[in-house]
Design a protein around this motif. Structure first.
Motif, PDB file in Angstrom:
ATOM      1  N   GLY A   1       8.028  10.103  -9.241  1.00 28.39           N
ATOM      2  CA  GLY A   1       6.929   9.052  -9.748  1.00 28.39           C
ATOM      3  C   GLY A   1       7.672   7.790 -10.021  1.00 28.39           C
ATOM      4  N   GLN A   2       8.525   7.838 -11.094  1.00 25.65           N
ATOM      5  CA  GLN A   2       9.036   6.687 -11.749  1.00 25.65           C
ATOM      6  C   GLN A   2       9.820   5.964 -10.691  1.00 25.65           C
ATOM      7  OE1 GLN A   2      11.615   8.367 -14.561  1.00 25.65           O
ATOM      8  NE2 GLN A   2       9.793   8.445 -16.015  1.00 25.65           N
ATOM      9  N   MET A   3      10.625   6.520  -9.653  1.00 27.33           N
ATOM     10  CA  MET A   3      11.133   5.917  -8.474  1.00 27.33           C
ATOM     11  C   MET A   3      10.261   5.165  -7.464  1.00 27.33           C
ATOM     12  SD  MET A   3      13.927   9.013  -7.713  1.00 27.33           S
ATOM     13  CE  MET A   3      14.842   8.197  -6.074  1.00 27.33           C
ATOM     14  N   ARG A   4       9.157   5.617  -7.128  1.00 23.54           N
ATOM     15  CA  ARG A   4       8.241   5.168  -6.357  1.00 23.54           C
ATOM     16  C   ARG A   4       7.563   3.774  -7.185  1.00 23.54           C
ATOM     17  NH1 ARG A   4       3.561   8.596  -4.293  1.00 23.54           N
ATOM     18  NH2 ARG A   4       3.497   6.978  -3.135  1.00 23.54           N
ATOM     19  N   ASP A   5       7.249   4.170  -8.519  1.00 21.29           N
ATOM     20  CA  ASP A   5       6.798   2.947  -9.209  1.00 21.29           C
ATOM     21  C   ASP A   5       7.772   1.727  -9.288  1.00 21.29           C
ATOM     22  OD1 ASP A   5       4.547   4.480  -9.641  1.00 21.29           O
ATOM     23  OD2 ASP A   5       5.113   4.996 -11.520  1.00 21.29           O
ATOM     24  N   ALA A   6       9.032   2.226  -9.144  1.00 20.32           N
ATOM     25  CA  ALA A   6      10.159   1.050  -9.518  1.00 20.32           C
ATOM     26  C   ALA A   6      10.314   0.294  -8.147  1.00 20.32           C
ATOM     27  CB  ALA A   6      11.421   1.737 -10.039  1.00 20.32           C
ATOM     28  N   LEU A   7       9.984   0.790  -7.030  1.00 21.67           N
ATOM     29  CA  LEU A   7      10.259   0.276  -5.472  1.00 21.67           C
ATOM     30  C   LEU A   7       9.664  -1.097  -5.767  1.00 21.67           C
ATOM     31  CD1 LEU A   7       9.801   3.171  -3.307  1.00 21.67           C
ATOM     32  CD2 LEU A   7      11.920   2.035  -3.676  1.00 21.67           C
ATOM     33  N   PRO A   8      10.086  -2.192  -5.056  1.00 19.88           N
ATOM     34  CA  PRO A   8       9.571  -3.672  -5.090  1.00 19.88           C
ATOM     35  C   PRO A   8       9.138  -3.738  -3.927  1.00 19.88           C
ATOM     36  CG  PRO A   8      12.061  -3.597  -4.491  1.00 19.88           C
ATOM     37  CD  PRO A   8      11.637  -2.150  -4.854  1.00 19.88           C
ATOM     38  N   LYS A   9       7.971  -3.006  -3.709  1.00 20.88           N
ATOM     39  CA  LYS A   9       7.355  -3.070  -2.313  1.00 20.88           C
ATOM     40  C   LYS A   9       6.515  -4.339  -2.213  1.00 20.88           C
ATOM     41  CE  LYS A   9       4.887   0.587  -3.257  1.00 20.88           C
ATOM     42  NZ  LYS A   9       4.590   1.960  -3.726  1.00 20.88           N
ATOM     43  N   GLN A  10       5.826  -4.716  -3.103  1.00 22.80           N
ATOM     44  CA  GLN A  10       5.034  -5.918  -3.042  1.00 22.80           C
ATOM     45  C   GLN A  10       5.865  -7.196  -3.096  1.00 22.80           C
ATOM     46  OE1 GLN A  10       1.658  -6.078  -2.268  1.00 22.80           O
ATOM     47  NE2 GLN A  10       2.140  -8.150  -1.960  1.00 22.80           N
ATOM     48  N   GLU A  11       6.726  -7.085  -4.001  1.00 23.93           N
ATOM     49  CA  GLU A  11       7.735  -8.373  -3.950  1.00 23.93           C
ATOM     50  C   GLU A  11       8.319  -8.507  -2.569  1.00 23.93           C
ATOM     51  OE1 GLU A  11       7.665  -5.926  -6.091  1.00 23.93           O
ATOM     52  OE2 GLU A  11       7.805  -6.581  -8.042  1.00 23.93           O
ATOM     53  N   ALA A  12       8.741  -7.309  -1.926  1.00 25.17           N
ATOM     54  CA  ALA A  12       9.628  -7.264  -0.789  1.00 25.17           C
ATOM     55  C   ALA A  12       8.370  -7.994   0.311  1.00 25.17           C
ATOM     56  CB  ALA A  12       9.903  -5.975  -0.197  1.00 25.17           C
ATOM     57  N   ARG A  13       7.121  -7.428   0.369  1.00 22.19           N
ATOM     58  CA  ARG A  13       6.338  -7.995   1.345  1.00 22.19           C
ATOM     59  C   ARG A  13       6.070  -9.528   0.929  1.00 22.19           C
ATOM     60  NH1 ARG A  13       2.427  -4.087  -0.894  1.00 22.19           N
ATOM     61  NH2 ARG A  13       3.011  -2.156  -0.084  1.00 22.19           N
ATOM     62  N   ASP A  14       5.942  -9.834  -0.411  1.00 23.86           N
ATOM     63  CA  ASP A  14       5.931 -11.394  -0.512  1.00 23.86           C
ATOM     64  C   ASP A  14       7.065 -12.168   0.084  1.00 23.86           C
ATOM     65  OD1 ASP A  14       3.382 -10.687  -1.573  1.00 23.86           O
ATOM     66  OD2 ASP A  14       4.241 -10.939  -3.840  1.00 23.86           O
TER      67      ASP A  14
ATOM     68  N   ALA B   1      14.273 -10.284   5.631  1.00 28.55           N
ATOM     69  CA  ALA B   1      13.061  -9.959   4.601  1.00 28.55           C
ATOM     70  C   ALA B   1      12.379  -8.907   5.286  1.00 28.55           C
ATOM     71  CB  ALA B   1      12.364 -11.312   4.630  1.00 28.55           C
ATOM     72  N   TRP B   2      12.174  -8.782   6.436  1.00 31.93           N
ATOM     73  CA  TRP B   2      11.177  -7.740   6.988  1.00 31.93           C
ATOM     74  C   TRP B   2      12.100  -6.570   6.634  1.00 31.93           C
ATOM     75  CZ3 TRP B   2      12.581  -4.151  10.589  1.00 31.93           C
ATOM     76  CH2 TRP B   2      11.459  -3.513  11.110  1.00 31.93           C
ATOM     77  N   GLY B   3      13.315  -6.476   7.153  1.00 24.62           N
ATOM     78  CA  GLY B   3      14.097  -5.155   6.839  1.00 24.62           C
ATOM     79  C   GLY B   3      13.991  -4.553   5.410  1.00 24.62           C
ATOM     80  N   ARG B   4      14.110  -5.502   4.455  1.00 25.36           N
ATOM     81  CA  ARG B   4      13.771  -4.982   2.883  1.00 25.36           C
ATOM     82  C   ARG B   4      12.357  -4.576   2.763  1.00 25.36           C
ATOM     83  NH1 ARG B   4      16.999 -10.061   2.147  1.00 25.36           N
ATOM     84  NH2 ARG B   4      19.026  -9.280   1.542  1.00 25.36           N
ATOM     85  N   SER B   5      11.492  -5.411   3.272  1.00 27.39           N
ATOM     86  CA  SER B   5       9.939  -5.097   3.163  1.00 27.39           C
ATOM     87  C   SER B   5       9.997  -3.378   3.808  1.00 27.39           C
ATOM     88  CB  SER B   5       9.053  -6.024   3.716  1.00 27.39           C
ATOM     89  OG  SER B   5       7.626  -5.514   3.785  1.00 27.39           O
ATOM     90  N   ASN B   6      10.199  -3.268   4.775  1.00 24.01           N
ATOM     91  CA  ASN B   6      10.231  -2.100   5.494  1.00 24.01           C
ATOM     92  C   ASN B   6      11.049  -0.997   4.830  1.00 24.01           C
ATOM     93  OD1 ASN B   6       9.251  -0.629   7.828  1.00 24.01           O
ATOM     94  ND2 ASN B   6      11.219  -0.586   8.779  1.00 24.01           N
ATOM     95  N   ALA B   7      12.030  -1.234   4.373  1.00 22.83           N
ATOM     96  CA  ALA B   7      12.902  -0.244   3.538  1.00 22.83           C
ATOM     97  C   ALA B   7      12.296   0.093   2.456  1.00 22.83           C
ATOM     98  CB  ALA B   7      14.376  -1.076   3.272  1.00 22.83           C
ATOM     99  N   ALA B   8      11.424  -0.752   1.820  1.00 28.89           N
ATOM    100  CA  ALA B   8      10.745  -0.333   0.300  1.00 28.89           C
ATOM    101  C   ALA B   8       9.669   0.500   1.020  1.00 28.89           C
ATOM    102  CB  ALA B   8      10.320  -1.426  -0.407  1.00 28.89           C
ATOM    103  N   GLU B   9       9.087   0.178   1.902  1.00 30.30           N
ATOM    104  CA  GLU B   9       7.654   0.973   2.354  1.00 30.30           C
ATOM    105  C   GLU B   9       8.386   2.583   2.635  1.00 30.30           C
ATOM    106  OE1 GLU B   9       4.418   0.359   2.065  1.00 30.30           O
ATOM    107  OE2 GLU B   9       4.786  -1.750   1.426  1.00 30.30           O
ATOM    108  N   MET B  10       9.641   2.394   3.476  1.00 36.14           N
ATOM    109  CA  MET B  10      10.085   3.572   4.376  1.00 36.14           C
ATOM    110  C   MET B  10      10.343   4.404   2.891  1.00 36.14           C
ATOM    111  SD  MET B  10      12.233   4.539   7.258  1.00 36.14           S
ATOM    112  CE  MET B  10      11.105   3.647   8.126  1.00 36.14           C
ATOM    113  N   MET B  11      10.972   4.172   1.913  1.00 37.64           N
ATOM    114  CA  MET B  11      11.633   4.758   0.487  1.00 37.64           C
ATOM    115  C   MET B  11      10.324   5.219   0.006  1.00 37.64           C
ATOM    116  SD  MET B  11      14.365   5.760  -0.219  1.00 37.64           S
ATOM    117  CE  MET B  11      14.684   6.620  -1.624  1.00 37.64           C
ATOM    118  N   ASP B  12       9.226   4.442   0.043  1.00 33.95           N
ATOM    119  CA  ASP B  12       7.918   5.184  -0.807  1.00 33.95           C
ATOM    120  C   ASP B  12       7.575   6.307   0.028  1.00 33.95           C
ATOM    121  OD1 ASP B  12       5.696   4.910  -2.650  1.00 33.95           O
ATOM    122  OD2 ASP B  12       4.535   4.266  -0.957  1.00 33.95           O
TER     123      ASP B  12
END
Length: 184
Positions: free
Chosen positions: A110-123, A142-153
């Motif tokens: 849960g802490q790892m998921r909360d720490a993912l910069p998903k919104q920052e990567a989307r922005d 930028a798309w790759g980072r956003s996609n990676a954060a979503e995938m890690m989540d």
């Protein structure tokens, strides 16, 4: 059978391929590879790997092995905790260890998921797409980072879903005379 000899240079990573790139794209690749202090070939290998659908456990045998070991350990502790043939103190100890491990894993995931910069990567992706539409490399990264954060989540969520939800019930059952009695 003798092994082929290496005439010198770097060891082979895999078969060499030839790909034609537009000069402008190759210049961007080279510039970014230099900025990251890596070779063009390494940059291209990492970009190709990042573009593939992630099959984390299949690509990481050490992670797959660790998950298997954890699963075996948890299953062993659960079985021990629910076996009426063992003394109550041993069952209770194993059940507490089982319950505690499940709780700690859920908390850490849960802490790892909360720490993912998903919104920052989307922005960052939206900003790169809006401000530099002609710079496909910046937008792609930028798309790759956003996609990676979503995938890690998604991966962390899947791992969390694989964890048993019965840590407390195993601990409670271990304290019964017959841990497997029907409590309905």
């Amino acid at each position: 059978m003798s092994q082929p000899t290496n005439p010198g240079g770097r060891p082979a990573i895999g078969p060499a391929i030839s790909v034609a790139y537009p000069e402008s794209l190759l210049a961007e690749v080279d510039a970014d590879a230099n900025r990251q202090h890596m070779s063009r070939a390494q940059w291209l290998r990492e970009a190709a790997a990042a573009a593939l659908p992630h099959q984390t456990l299949q690509r990481k045998p050490e992670l797959q092995e660790a998950m298997g070991d954890l699963d075996a350990d948890l299953a062993g502790r659960r079985e021990w905790a629910l076996n009426a043939e063992y003394p109550l103190e041993e069952r209770t100890f194993q059940a507490e260890a089982y319950s505690s491990t499940i709780h700690e894993l859920r908390t850490l995931l849960g802490q790892m998921r909360d720490a993912l910069p998903k919104q920052e990567a989307r922005d960052a992706y939206a900003q790169a797409e809006a401000s530099e539409p002609e710079n496909s490399l910046v937008t792609a990264k930028a798309w790759g980072r956003s996609n990676a954060a979503e995938m890690m989540d998604s991966i962390l969520d899947a791992i969390t879903m694989m964890l048993p939800v019965d840590g407390v019930s195993v601990r409670d059952r271990a304290e019964l005379d017959d841990p497997n009695e029907n409590l309905d």
